[in-house]
Design an enzyme around this catalytic site. Sequence first.
Site, PDB file in Angstrom:
ATOM      1  N   ASP A 221       9.657  62.474  -5.229  1.00 43.12           N
ATOM      2  CA  ASP A 221      11.107  62.445  -5.353  1.00 43.12           C
ATOM      3  C   ASP A 221      11.550  62.708  -6.796  1.00 43.12           C
ATOM      4  O   ASP A 221      11.020  62.099  -7.730  1.00 43.12           O
ATOM      5  CB  ASP A 221      11.581  61.042  -4.924  1.00 43.12           C
ATOM      6  CG  ASP A 221      13.085  60.953  -4.756  1.00 43.12           C
ATOM      7  OD1 ASP A 221      13.601  61.582  -3.824  1.00 43.12           O
ATOM      8  OD2 ASP A 221      13.731  60.249  -5.550  1.00 43.12           O
ATOM      9  N   GLU A 283       9.919  67.559  -5.216  1.00 38.40           N
ATOM     10  CA  GLU A 283      11.323  67.879  -4.989  1.00 38.40           C
ATOM     11  C   GLU A 283      11.913  68.344  -6.329  1.00 38.40           C
ATOM     12  O   GLU A 283      12.853  67.734  -6.849  1.00 38.40           O
ATOM     13  CB  GLU A 283      12.078  66.636  -4.480  1.00 38.40           C
ATOM     14  CG  GLU A 283      13.491  66.924  -4.016  1.00 38.40           C
ATOM     15  CD  GLU A 283      14.430  65.719  -4.160  1.00 38.40           C
ATOM     16  OE1 GLU A 283      14.155  64.809  -4.939  1.00 38.40           O
ATOM     17  OE2 GLU A 283      15.473  65.728  -3.486  1.00 38.40           O
TER      18      GLU A 283
HETATM   19  C1  GLC Z   1      16.157  62.544  -3.611  1.00 39.19           C
HETATM   20  C2  GLC Z   1      16.199  62.047  -2.197  1.00 39.19           C
HETATM   21  C3  GLC Z   1      17.529  61.409  -1.958  1.00 39.19           C
HETATM   22  C4  GLC Z   1      17.677  60.242  -2.904  1.00 39.19           C
HETATM   23  C5  GLC Z   1      17.516  60.690  -4.352  1.00 39.19           C
HETATM   24  C6  GLC Z   1      17.336  59.512  -5.250  1.00 39.19           C
HETATM   25  O1  GLC Z   1      17.056  63.569  -3.815  1.00 39.19           O
HETATM   26  O2  GLC Z   1      15.913  63.101  -1.314  1.00 39.19           O
HETATM   27  O3  GLC Z   1      17.672  61.001  -0.630  1.00 39.19           O
HETATM   28  O4  GLC Z   1      18.950  59.677  -2.744  1.00 39.19           O
HETATM   29  O5  GLC Z   1      16.359  61.495  -4.507  1.00 39.19           O
HETATM   30  O6  GLC Z   1      16.088  58.917  -5.054  1.00 39.19           O
END
Ligand code: GLC
Length: 565
Positions: A221, A283
Amino acid sequence: MTFDLATASNHLASTSQEWWRSAVIYQVYPRSFSDSNGDGIGDLPGITARLDSLATLGIDAVWLSPFMRSPQKDAGYDVSDYKDVDPLFGNLADFDAMVARAHELGLRILVDLVPNHTSDQHRWFQDALIEIEGSAERDFYHFKDGRGLNGELPPNNWLSLFGGPAWTRITNPDGTAGQWYLHLFDSSQPDLNWANPKVQEAFEDILKFWLDRGVDGFRVDQPHAMAKAEGLPDHPDVERAGAGFIEGEASPPMWFQEEVHPIFRKWRKILDSYDGDRAMCGEAYVLPLTFMAKWVRPDEFNQTFNFRFLNSDWNAKTLFDNINESFEAFDGVGAPSTWVLNNHDVLRHASRFGGLNIKPTDSDGVGPNDPQPDRELGLRRARGATLMMLALPGSSYLYQGEELGLPEHTTLAPEFRQDPTFARTNGARVGRDGCRVPLPWEAGVGAANGFNQTGKSWLPQPDIYAEYSRDQQDGVEGSTLELYKHALKVRKELALGEGSFEWVNEFVGEKVLGFRNGDILVVHNFGHAPIELPAGQIIASSLHQMTNGHPLVADQTVWLRLVVA
Ligand code: GLC
Ligand code: CA
């Protein structure tokens, strides 16, 4: 509008065998997948019990959104213990049973790791609060003195991605106002200080904990947020001050700092030291893709999410450009491109393509007072989009429910909203709850269509979900579920994920896009007029009334095996 075929990308078939290069990875959102004990929240035993339906669907791996111990202020993206399962979802024994069952079925398991921030309930943060300024405990996070005469102003101008300032001031144990801590997300999600080697060590240990339990890898993440510019300087653009980045802007102080890369190189070494072929997907919200590609150099992440593709509007020119950019960037570093149309943060594609021209980046939801998407059009296009995506070489991500053609819940009443974005913006942004609604499995079983037996549901389903239930589609010719199953089966049989890519000149223009993967021609009709297809055998079609020899109608995608002379 120019479609420059001379400079467009070609992609050669892959010669590497690693599973993740061509895998179809299905995202399970645990709280909304399947609820075994009827409390209204999906759980690990619920997932285990339904894993065979994912094996039948034909996917290769499952990525689970966070199920670790958490006060659930951001649906589990606020972790208070990285080495335990939140009691809401079960316990570690349930987790082990789930992994064992998945492996028995030939499915791999990736878990979500949230390293940029912890929950404010994490022991590390609680310790930091009671310790003095400058202590080793405070150094786990970004604590700073405020500006202004009495430290009453936040240390810099950064904003939270969920709205409001990115800083919250603490109260000292003696009741006086204290330092401020940084949180790029909710105030319950303090950012860790990744310049601190102790933080780095703690996470290496966490990686090993899950690898030892048999996970096949991680979805990581917000990795691009982990390192911050030294001294936490003001963001140069006062208006935005970091609430997301603008492509092309000079290195924003909170995103994609160079210091993150050595961290992932270390992680990759750890993963590679384990047996099997473990993988991690970051991500990394970094654009353009040539920039993102740095994150998937051979010794860093195995994959990143292709946010360019996810953010495409549904038109030929954008997709043409985005697909070219994808192959160019990822081939340049020897990494597979990924393809993704849905996740738990964006409007479901069956609604996004429903005629309202909504980009995932424009809005994070549609509420009851907004114009409503056209369900039928949205689904036709979504099916076409998916069939096109699944023929692209590389690895594809699916998000639970899209195989049912589920639309977004666009009429969810305000009292049910749980996404922190909604509260932090006083309802101006409805947030992401609409794509996170529990899945309908068996129509009419309880008020939540088989999500559990009691009908309790942490977010209510809209009435229309009954007709999308899995049992209404299973084995039913022409259903969205059968389309996904068929496409995944053929994709595997023909090894399309490992295949090659080239545009087919006569099918490239404003109204049509066509490409070849080996001897399979893939064409989508973006216009209204029917399009004649060459001789061949239709092996998959996004609209089931398609038979050989018929022209391609609006919004339709086909896979056609060319007659090789
Ligand atoms: C990422 C996740 C999201 C979350 C954010 C903070 O973007 O996909 O759902 O709110 O990180 O952790
Ligand atoms: Ca439950």
